[in-house]
Design a protein around this motif. Structure first.
Motif, PDB file in Angstrom:
ATOM      1  N   ASP A  71       0.789  -1.048  -0.032  1.00 40.05           N
ATOM      2  CA  ASP A  71      -0.150  -0.327  -0.141  1.00 40.05           C
ATOM      3  C   ASP A  71       0.873   0.954  -0.150  1.00 40.05           C
ATOM      4  N   VAL A  72       2.048   1.724   0.813  1.00 43.87           N
ATOM      5  CA  VAL A  72       2.614   2.109   1.075  1.00 43.87           C
ATOM      6  C   VAL A  72       3.295   2.277  -1.061  1.00 43.87           C
ATOM      7  N   GLU A  74       2.811   1.839  -3.451  1.00 43.55           N
ATOM      8  CA  GLU A  74       1.525   1.739  -4.226  1.00 43.55           C
ATOM      9  C   GLU A  74       1.219   3.660  -3.787  1.00 43.55           C
ATOM     10  N   HIS A  75       1.542   4.691  -2.668  1.00 42.46           N
ATOM     11  CA  HIS A  75       0.117   5.695  -3.226  1.00 42.46           C
ATOM     12  C   HIS A  75       2.121   6.497  -3.117  1.00 42.46           C
ATOM     13  N   PRO A  78       1.939   5.743  -8.030  1.00 39.88           N
ATOM     14  CA  PRO A  78       0.878   4.489  -8.426  1.00 39.88           C
ATOM     15  C   PRO A  78       0.773   3.858  -9.761  1.00 39.88           C
ATOM     16  N   THR A  81       0.050   0.248 -11.294  1.00 43.67           N
ATOM     17  CA  THR A  81      -0.334   0.161 -10.490  1.00 43.67           C
ATOM     18  C   THR A  81      -0.275  -1.518 -10.082  1.00 43.67           C
ATOM     19  N   PHE A 246       1.867   8.243   3.930  1.00 42.77           N
ATOM     20  CA  PHE A 246       1.649   7.301   3.032  1.00 42.77           C
ATOM     21  C   PHE A 246       0.373   5.913   2.521  1.00 42.77           C
ATOM     22  N   VAL A 248      -2.818   5.144   3.206  1.00 40.82           N
ATOM     23  CA  VAL A 248      -4.597   5.957   2.333  1.00 40.82           C
ATOM     24  C   VAL A 248      -5.217   5.899   2.615  1.00 40.82           C
ATOM     25  N   ASP A 249      -5.481   5.570   4.081  1.00 40.43           N
ATOM     26  CA  ASP A 249      -6.708   6.636   4.804  1.00 40.43           C
ATOM     27  C   ASP A 249      -6.550   6.897   6.571  1.00 40.43           C
TER      28      ASP A 249
END
Length: 317
Positions: A71-72, A74-75, A78, A81, A246, A248-249
């Motif tokens: 996830d990091v 990708e942030h 991007p 992907t 980094f 996503v939420d």
């Protein structure tokens, strides 16, 4: 682009998963080699107890577990992907299966006597015993398959994977997604680390061709880095505030009745039970974050995915 420091070792299958993602995204990164077994004083200085491999360091922020590391990365970048929009759900579910069910079947097969003998060839008997004892302690709650049962499951899973990559280049189409990287690393271990038992792959030539396509991504540009310098960098850097790190939420999601600011521990659900203790500063839909202070590393924020980890409040003595 922030400085990415991966703490890993060469023969670690989950490290290979992240190294290959770094190569696919063409990241430059710093490489810190960690011990295969305890003691790991430099690891614990940064993580507070978590000792699974790998983990990713960005300044004074420590990201644990390859699912969260994905996830990091990708942030930060991007494209290309890991999570295509039309596969966002299925790719994550498949990756979770590969990182758990497939992984344990593969390792049960890989570490049969012939595979283990190859791994420790030329080393004193104490090395194999120490490794076995270390992994036994880490996996006290994990399901372990006997070699015969693991071989049966592994062969079936390889045939199912073959049926997916016979039709196109990667598991779900013409481009890889997170499911490909999660599926690759236990098979990589069979092929690269225990070649005396790698003939199991020969029955699925489409899988071998897919593995060649995955391997071609490489590992990006890695620069050797010393663990002492990594600890010093953490000490000299302010960790990023929740919502700017980094991930996503940032919205608080309370499923435990534990408010932010509480003293808590986080530990692995089934593998790697060693707890990390600190102040809970984030509990979101996807992750937990702890603030902790170490005499060597200073103030660090340590991040974990929710799935696969157990949150507990530290009760006052």
């Amino acid at each position: 682009m922030p400085d990415l420091i991966l703490h890993h070792y060469a023969a670690s299958p989950f490290s290979e998963k992240v190294r290959l993602i770094l190569g696919w995204k063409q990241h430059a990164w710093r490489s810190v080699e960690v011990p295969r077994i305890l003691p790991k004083p430099d690891v614990v200085a940064l993580t507070g107890g978590y000792r699974k491999t790998p983990f990713l360091q960005i300044g004074a922020d420590i990201y644990c577990d390859t699912a969260l590391i994905g996830d990091v990365l990708e942030h930060i970048q991007p494209e290309p992907t890991l999570y295509p929009a039309h596969l966002r759900g299925v790719s994550r579910v498949f990756a979770q299966w590969a990182d758990s069910t497939l992984f344990w079947a593969a390792m049960g097969y890989n570490l049969q006597p012939k595979g283990a003998a190859h791994l420790f060839a030329g080393q004193p008997p104490e090395a194999a015993k120490a490794f076995a004892a270390d992994r036994q302690a880490m996996g006290s709650g994990a399901l372990r398959l006997r070699p015969g049962d693991a071989a049966s499951a592994y062969r079936s899973y390889l045939r199912r994977i073959a049926s997916m990559v016979e039709e196109h280049d990667f598991l779900f189409g013409m481009e890889p997604c997170v499911a490909d990287f999660a599926t690759y690393h236990p098979l990589w271990y069979t092929r690269e680390q225990v070649p005396p038992v790698a003939d199991v792959l020969n029955a699925t030539p489409a899988v071998l061709e897919w593995m060649d396509r995955m391997k071609a991504f490489g590992h990006g540009v890695a620069e050797p880095f010393d663990s002492a310098h990594a600890i010093a960098l953490a000490r000299e850097t302010e960790p990023l505030p929740p919502g700017q790190n980094f991930l996503v939420d940032s919205a608080f999601q309370d499923d435990h009745g534990i408010p932010l600011g509480s003293r808590v521990t986080i530990s692995g659900e089934a593998f790697g039970p060693e707890p990390t203790e600190g102040e809970l500063i984030a509990a979101t839909r996807t992750h937990y974050s702890l603030r902790r202070e170490d005499p060597r590393a200073g103030v660090v924020h340590v991040h974990f995915p929710r799935i696969g980890y157990v949150l507990r409040k530290v009760e006052a003595a």
